[in-house]
Design an enzyme around this catalytic site. Sequence first.
Site, PDB file in Angstrom:
ATOM      1  N   CYS A  50       3.164   3.361  -4.130  1.00 60.21           N
ATOM      2  CA  CYS A  50       3.461   3.249  -2.705  1.00 60.21           C
ATOM      3  C   CYS A  50       2.581   2.190  -2.040  1.00 60.21           C
ATOM      4  O   CYS A  50       1.361   2.240  -2.160  1.00 60.21           O
ATOM      5  CB  CYS A  50       3.240   4.608  -2.037  1.00 60.21           C
ATOM      6  SG  CYS A  50       3.261   4.565  -0.228  1.00 60.21           S
ATOM      7  N   TRP A  83       5.940  14.272  -3.408  1.00 58.20           N
ATOM      8  CA  TRP A  83       5.304  13.591  -4.530  1.00 58.20           C
ATOM      9  C   TRP A  83       4.734  14.646  -5.478  1.00 58.20           C
ATOM     10  O   TRP A  83       4.262  15.703  -5.042  1.00 58.20           O
ATOM     11  CB  TRP A  83       4.155  12.714  -4.032  1.00 58.20           C
ATOM     12  CG  TRP A  83       4.585  11.562  -3.176  1.00 58.20           C
ATOM     13  CD1 TRP A  83       4.815  11.588  -1.829  1.00 58.20           C
ATOM     14  CD2 TRP A  83       4.832  10.216  -3.606  1.00 58.20           C
ATOM     15  NE1 TRP A  83       5.192  10.334  -1.387  1.00 58.20           N
ATOM     16  CE2 TRP A  83       5.208   9.479  -2.453  1.00 58.20           C
ATOM     17  CE3 TRP A  83       4.763   9.559  -4.838  1.00 58.20           C
ATOM     18  CZ2 TRP A  83       5.521   8.119  -2.507  1.00 58.20           C
ATOM     19  CZ3 TRP A  83       5.072   8.216  -4.892  1.00 58.20           C
ATOM     20  CH2 TRP A  83       5.443   7.507  -3.746  1.00 58.20           C
ATOM     21  N   THR A 117       4.006  12.545   2.974  1.00 62.58           N
ATOM     22  CA  THR A 117       3.725  11.150   2.677  1.00 62.58           C
ATOM     23  C   THR A 117       2.353  10.946   2.035  1.00 62.58           C
ATOM     24  O   THR A 117       1.451  11.778   2.156  1.00 62.58           O
ATOM     25  CB  THR A 117       3.799  10.306   3.963  1.00 62.58           C
ATOM     26  OG1 THR A 117       2.788  10.745   4.873  1.00 62.58           O
ATOM     27  CG2 THR A 117       5.164  10.408   4.611  1.00 62.58           C
ATOM     28  N   TYR A 181      11.522  -3.067   4.426  1.00 62.19           N
ATOM     29  CA  TYR A 181      12.259  -1.805   4.443  1.00 62.19           C
ATOM     30  C   TYR A 181      13.441  -1.886   5.409  1.00 62.19           C
ATOM     31  O   TYR A 181      14.505  -1.311   5.156  1.00 62.19           O
ATOM     32  CB  TYR A 181      11.328  -0.654   4.852  1.00 62.19           C
ATOM     33  CG  TYR A 181      10.391  -0.227   3.754  1.00 62.19           C
ATOM     34  CD1 TYR A 181      10.724   0.827   2.903  1.00 62.19           C
ATOM     35  CD2 TYR A 181       9.181  -0.877   3.552  1.00 62.19           C
ATOM     36  CE1 TYR A 181       9.876   1.222   1.887  1.00 62.19           C
ATOM     37  CE2 TYR A 181       8.323  -0.490   2.538  1.00 62.19           C
ATOM     38  CZ  TYR A 181       8.671   0.553   1.710  1.00 62.19           C
ATOM     39  OH  TYR A 181       7.827   0.938   0.696  1.00 62.19           O
TER      40      TYR A 181
END
Length: 321
Positions: A50, A83, A117, A181
């Site tokens: 990431c 995750w 996140t 993005y």
Amino acid sequence: MSDETESPTYVDEGKEFTRDTNYIPDRITRDSEEWPVEPGRYRLIAAPACPWANRALIVHRLLGLEDVISVGRPGPTHDARSWTFDRDPGGVDPVLGIERLQEAYFARFPGYERGITVPAIVEVATGKVVTNDFPWITHDLATEWTEHHRPGAPDLWPADLREEMDEVMQRVFTEVNNGVYRCGFAGSQEAYEAAYDRLWTALDWLEERLTDRRFLMGDRITEADVRLFTTLARFDAVYHGHFKCNRQKLTELPALWGYARDLFQTPGFGETIDFEQIKAHYYVVHTDINPTGIVPVGPDPAVWEKPHGREALGGETIAPW
């Protein structure tokens, strides 16, 4: 919540991409009563795949905080839930004892409904997430943990540059870090083309800015460089094709390509980059963009080690320690 096999969805058909920037606002500071600076109390959870987490890994490494704040590294792929620590023995983080980062969020906020996140900082003793506010995480590592920085650690937030840094970093964030993005997750041709134009306007500005200065703020590395680098490191491997940011490759932009290699070859930067994990994350997780899940073989990462010639611009780089 979705079941364990459901893939996250990123493209909202017919709309432009809008990032959710509502994070857990807590900070770890010297004078905080709830979350004070305290060696050994916290664990940084940062997936190398990431770009936002990669920032934290670079800053953590540059400042020499390895013995002060431990690091957990989730694997590159995840589903809609969270995750996971699938690359650790038994699929469990060895310090927190959890399989999913989601568990740390739920430990503090049962049923937490926003995104799970990275990067995130977790209190080790309680297993509770403290914050996932990624801009403040790196800022505070640099400014609140100074007593624990390694000897010779760089000043990533120099006082004499902060006003201009804020302006540069804001443009880098909106137009480049988030701009790729906006291209990749555009839900219409119109939204994509508008995002594409914005991205390349910013990249042209950066190409010009870096033609006669070694780093974004001049002659020394700052957090502004960390923030731009993580996007550039992923550009040819992912964003050029997968996100359709394909006017040019990074390797075709002389100043930006030299600058990116300069940073990659600087201690603390390139060692945090794992191209295999980066490609696995984007090409496997984004099933709405790449439904086959096929991961490209190239490009050859060896090009990152080629001479960059940026020494001719002078400046202060970071020596090995």
